[in-house]
Write an enzyme that holds these catalytic residues in place. Structure first.
Site, short mmCIF file in Angstrom:
data_model
loop_
_atom_site.label_atom_id
_atom_site.label_comp_id
_atom_site.label_asym_id
_atom_site.label_seq_id
_atom_site.Cartn_x
_atom_site.Cartn_y
_atom_site.Cartn_z
CG ASN A 9 -1.83 1.15 1.37
OD1 ASN A 9 -1.92 1.88 0.37
ND2 ASN A 9 -2.23 1.43 2.65
CD1 TRP A 10 3.44 1.34 -2.79
CD2 TRP A 10 3.84 2.60 -4.23
NE1 TRP A 10 4.58 0.65 -3.59
CE2 TRP A 10 4.74 1.53 -4.67
CE3 TRP A 10 3.85 3.52 -5.45
CZ2 TRP A 10 5.61 1.21 -6.02
CZ3 TRP A 10 4.69 3.38 -6.66
CH2 TRP A 10 5.53 2.27 -6.68
CE LYS A 11 -0.11 3.24 4.65
NZ LYS A 11 -0.16 3.31 6.16
CG HIS A 93 -5.48 1.54 5.68
ND1 HIS A 93 -5.01 2.63 6.44
CD2 HIS A 93 -4.59 0.87 5.57
CE1 HIS A 93 -3.74 2.13 6.86
NE2 HIS A 93 -3.62 1.00 6.04
CD GLU A 95 -2.84 5.45 6.96
OE1 GLU A 95 -1.76 5.28 7.55
OE2 GLU A 95 -2.93 5.48 5.61
CD GLU A 163 -3.02 -2.28 7.77
OE1 GLU A 163 -2.00 -2.33 6.96
OE2 GLU A 163 -3.89 -1.41 7.68
N GLY A 169 3.24 2.02 11.03
CA GLY A 169 4.07 3.17 11.05
C GLY A 169 4.88 3.56 12.42
CB SER A 209 5.73 -1.87 12.18
OG SER A 209 5.35 -0.58 12.47
N GLY A 230 3.14 -1.17 4.13
CA GLY A 230 2.82 0.31 3.73
C GLY A 230 4.38 0.89 3.60
N GLY A 231 4.83 1.42 4.31
CA GLY A 231 6.32 2.04 3.91
C GLY A 231 7.42 1.34 3.39
#
Length: 249
Positions: A9-11, A93, A95, A163, A169, A209, A230-231
């Site tokens: 997920n590049w967000k 998600h 977010e 999640e 993150g 994470s 994610g990241g």
């Protein structure tokens, strides 16, 4: 047998230059032993699909609208995602739930719309730090599962991603026992609702994470069929080792 899935997920990250990371991933994993899905921002969907054509990489969206078309400025319908070549979409998600006020009932509408046009829906669930400390984790997850997942879901059109909000993150990761407890609980809930066969066929991802240094331990946990990353999915150098760990799990 559930085929494992590594979803990135590049967000709200990535410009056209970022697409070179997909070329690197294709070179690193020309014949992967798991499914690989990249969900870039909407601006990169079309070029990402073109780049991944005839490769083992799939492309998905990060959300969609529950209507197929209409006066909804800035929104993207599930049909539009499918038309551009996406095969999946992330929904609910944390977010989106926090920043846009999406409720589980609304997530269910989005999932229905996405499944109707043939997209695989990755429905996210997870508890906040306050809910975890109040020991309400399974109650929260159970409610989100019940309200977010449409009737008629199955192993072909549904993936569930756990999640824990407090781990996204932050570098914090639940213990193996905590992750296993939630994933086993989700499997039981799906089997009870949809029947043993269907419930057993739905892939369950862990997100929060995930990185190369902890991937082996996470993928060894009961009922963890992959990860929503994610990241660490933004760079092939970070994502490729996670994929390798999943292939070897």
């Amino acid at each position: 047998m559930r085929r494992k899935l590594a979803a990135g997920n590049w967000k709200m990250n990535g410009l056209r230059a970022s697409l070179k990371e997909l070329e690197k991933l294709k070179d690193e994993h020309p014949d992967p032993g798991c499914d690989i899905l990249i969900c870039p921002p909407a601006t990169l969907l079309a070029p990402a699909v073109d780049m991944c054509w005839s490769s083992p990489l799939f492309v998905g969206g990060q959300t969609c609208h529950h209507k197929l078309a209409g006066p909804h400025t800035g929104d993207i319908s599930a049909e539009m995602l499918r038309d551009v070549g996406a095969t999946a979409v992330i929904l609910g998600h944390s977010e989106r739930r926090a920043d846009h006020g999406e409720t589980s009932e609304e997530v269910r509408l989005l999932a229905q719309a996405a499944q109707e046009v043939g997209l695989t829906t990755i429905i996210c669930v997870g508890e906040s730090e306050f809910q975890r400390e109040a020991t309400n984790t399974l109650d929260i997850i159970g409610g989100q599962l019940s309200l977010s997942i449409p009737d008629g879901s199955n192993g072909e059109n549904l993936v569930v991603a756990y999640e824990p909000v407090w781990a996204i993150g932050t570098g914090q990761v639940p213990t193996a026992d905590q992750i296993g407890e939630v994933h086993d609980f989700m499997r039981d809930r799906l089997e009870n609702r949809f029947g043993y066969g269907v419930g057993k066929s739905v892939r369950l991802l862990y997100g929060g994470s995930v990185k190369a240094s902890n991937a082996d331990e996470i993928f060894a946990i009961s009922n963890v069929d992959g990860a929503l990353v994610g990241g660490a999915s933004l760079k092939a150098a970070d994502f490729a080792p996670i994929i390798t760990a999943l292939e070897n799990a």
